[in-house]
Design a protein around this motif. Structure first.
Motif, mmCIF file in Angstrom:
data_model
loop_
_atom_site.group_PDB
_atom_site.id
_atom_site.type_symbol
_atom_site.label_atom_id
_atom_site.label_comp_id
_atom_site.label_asym_id
_atom_site.label_seq_id
_atom_site.Cartn_x
_atom_site.Cartn_y
_atom_site.Cartn_z
ATOM 1 N N VAL A 66 0.835 -1.205 0.000
ATOM 2 C CA VAL A 66 0.000 0.000 0.000
ATOM 3 C C VAL A 66 0.870 1.256 0.000
ATOM 4 C CG1 VAL A 66 -1.613 1.375 1.394
ATOM 5 C CG2 VAL A 66 -2.023 -1.064 1.065
ATOM 6 N N VAL A 67 1.905 1.255 0.845
ATOM 7 C CA VAL A 67 2.819 2.405 0.879
ATOM 8 C C VAL A 67 3.504 2.572 -0.474
ATOM 9 C CG1 VAL A 67 4.859 3.401 1.975
ATOM 10 C CG2 VAL A 67 3.200 2.148 3.366
ATOM 11 N N ALA A 68 3.970 1.467 -1.063
ATOM 12 C CA ALA A 68 4.639 1.524 -2.368
ATOM 13 C C ALA A 68 3.705 2.057 -3.446
ATOM 14 C CB ALA A 68 5.151 0.141 -2.746
ATOM 15 N N SER A 69 2.447 1.610 -3.439
ATOM 16 C CA SER A 69 1.473 2.077 -4.421
ATOM 17 C C SER A 69 1.214 3.567 -4.274
ATOM 18 C CB SER A 69 0.161 1.295 -4.263
ATOM 19 O OG SER A 69 -0.854 1.821 -5.100
ATOM 20 N N THR A 70 1.119 4.041 -3.037
ATOM 21 C CA THR A 70 0.868 5.463 -2.782
ATOM 22 C C THR A 70 2.062 6.313 -3.193
ATOM 23 O OG1 THR A 70 -0.569 4.883 -0.909
ATOM 24 C CG2 THR A 70 0.231 7.152 -1.016
ATOM 25 N N VAL A 221 -4.306 -0.696 7.108
ATOM 26 C CA VAL A 221 -4.364 -0.167 5.744
ATOM 27 C C VAL A 221 -4.432 1.358 5.765
ATOM 28 C CG1 VAL A 221 -5.762 -0.057 3.637
ATOM 29 C CG2 VAL A 221 -5.407 -2.241 4.781
ATOM 30 N N VAL A 222 -5.257 1.897 6.657
ATOM 31 C CA VAL A 222 -5.383 3.357 6.771
ATOM 32 C C VAL A 222 -4.052 3.971 7.204
ATOM 33 C CG1 VAL A 222 -6.524 5.240 8.028
ATOM 34 C CG2 VAL A 222 -7.857 3.270 7.255
ATOM 35 N N ALA A 223 -3.390 3.357 8.188
ATOM 36 C CA ALA A 223 -2.106 3.872 8.661
ATOM 37 C C ALA A 223 -1.054 3.819 7.557
ATOM 38 C CB ALA A 223 -1.643 3.077 9.880
ATOM 39 N N ALA A 224 -1.013 2.724 6.792
ATOM 40 C CA ALA A 224 -0.057 2.607 5.689
ATOM 41 C C ALA A 224 -0.322 3.675 4.635
ATOM 42 C CB ALA A 224 -0.145 1.213 5.065
#
Length: 235
Positions: A66-70, A221-224
């Motif tokens: 998720v972090v990588a996608s963002t 997920v929200v934190a990431a």
């Protein structure tokens, strides 16, 4: 920014199947945790206790995803879960970086706690009390500093594969940015509240314990997402 992160898993274009798989990881972890608690101290408790970390690793890998996608695309929706092998590999990488960064504060905390437990309460003097207070305060500040820099390090290495693991100085432009500070604080609150609720995960019985696992998944997920947004807005 915070409201967007909470709605992020349910945005248009978000991969609902990824969320379903992640929820399944939370449920499997919760069920295994409950079984381990219920069976302990009988020997069979080892089976669910050994199975429980497996979905946790994949879960951590998806948070890294998720972090990588963002970082790659600020407006990207929730990505697909992808291959289990890929998420498991990502989870192991994230755990390795986490252990490397938490080793120092964890060691300091262990030394402080062991030193404090060896002091006889009757024999406490001003000097020993001061040492314990200074040790615990120093440990708290080191842990806070490491915890503040660590998410930026993870995001930067996902942004630039050649970024050094232990070189916070190269991240000053990020960690000094108010956008990163706000996103980091929000991510920490969401994570602590979510995983505080998931304290039922291993000790809770029945439906409450299972729901706690789902809350923890959503909070992670929200934190990431918040970590990724904070880094993107600060870079």
């Amino acid at each position: 920014m915070v409201a967007e992160a909470f709605l992020y898993p349910f945005r248009d274009g978000a991969d609902r199947s990824a969320l379903a798989v992640l929820f399944a990881c939370g449920l499997v972890t919760a069920i295994c945790g409950q079984l381990a608690v219920a069976l302990y101290p009988a020997t069979p408790w080892l089976v669910p206790a050994l199975v429980a970390p497996l979905p946790l690793v994949a879960w951590a890998g998806f948070c890294r995803h998720v972090v990588a996608s963002t970082v790659t695309d600020r407006d990207a929706p929730l990505p697909s879960f992808g291959s289990v092998r890929g998420r498991f590999r990502d989870g192991l990488l994230l755990i390795a970086v986490t252990v490397a960064y938490l080793a120092v504060p964890a060691g300091m905390l262990l030394i402080t706690v062991r030193g404090a437990t060896r002091i006889d309460p009757v024999a406490i003097t001003l000097e020993t009390g001061t040492v314990v207070l200074l040790g615990s305060t120093l440990t708290m500040f080191v842990a806070l500093a490491v915890g503040y820099v660590y998410p930026a390090v993870v995001a930067r290495r996902l942004d630039r594969a050649d970024a050094p693991l232990f070189h916070p100085g190269g991240l000053l432009y990020v960690i000094h940015n108010p956008s990163y500070l706000v996103a980091w604080a929000a991510a920490m609150v969401v994570a602590f509240v979510g995983f505080g609720v998931s304290g039922q995960l291993f000790g809770g019985r029945g439906v409450p314990g299972l729901l706690a696992g789902l809350v923890a998944v959503y909070a992670s997920v929200v934190a990431a997402r918040l970590v990724g947004i904070g880094y993107v807005r600060a870079r």
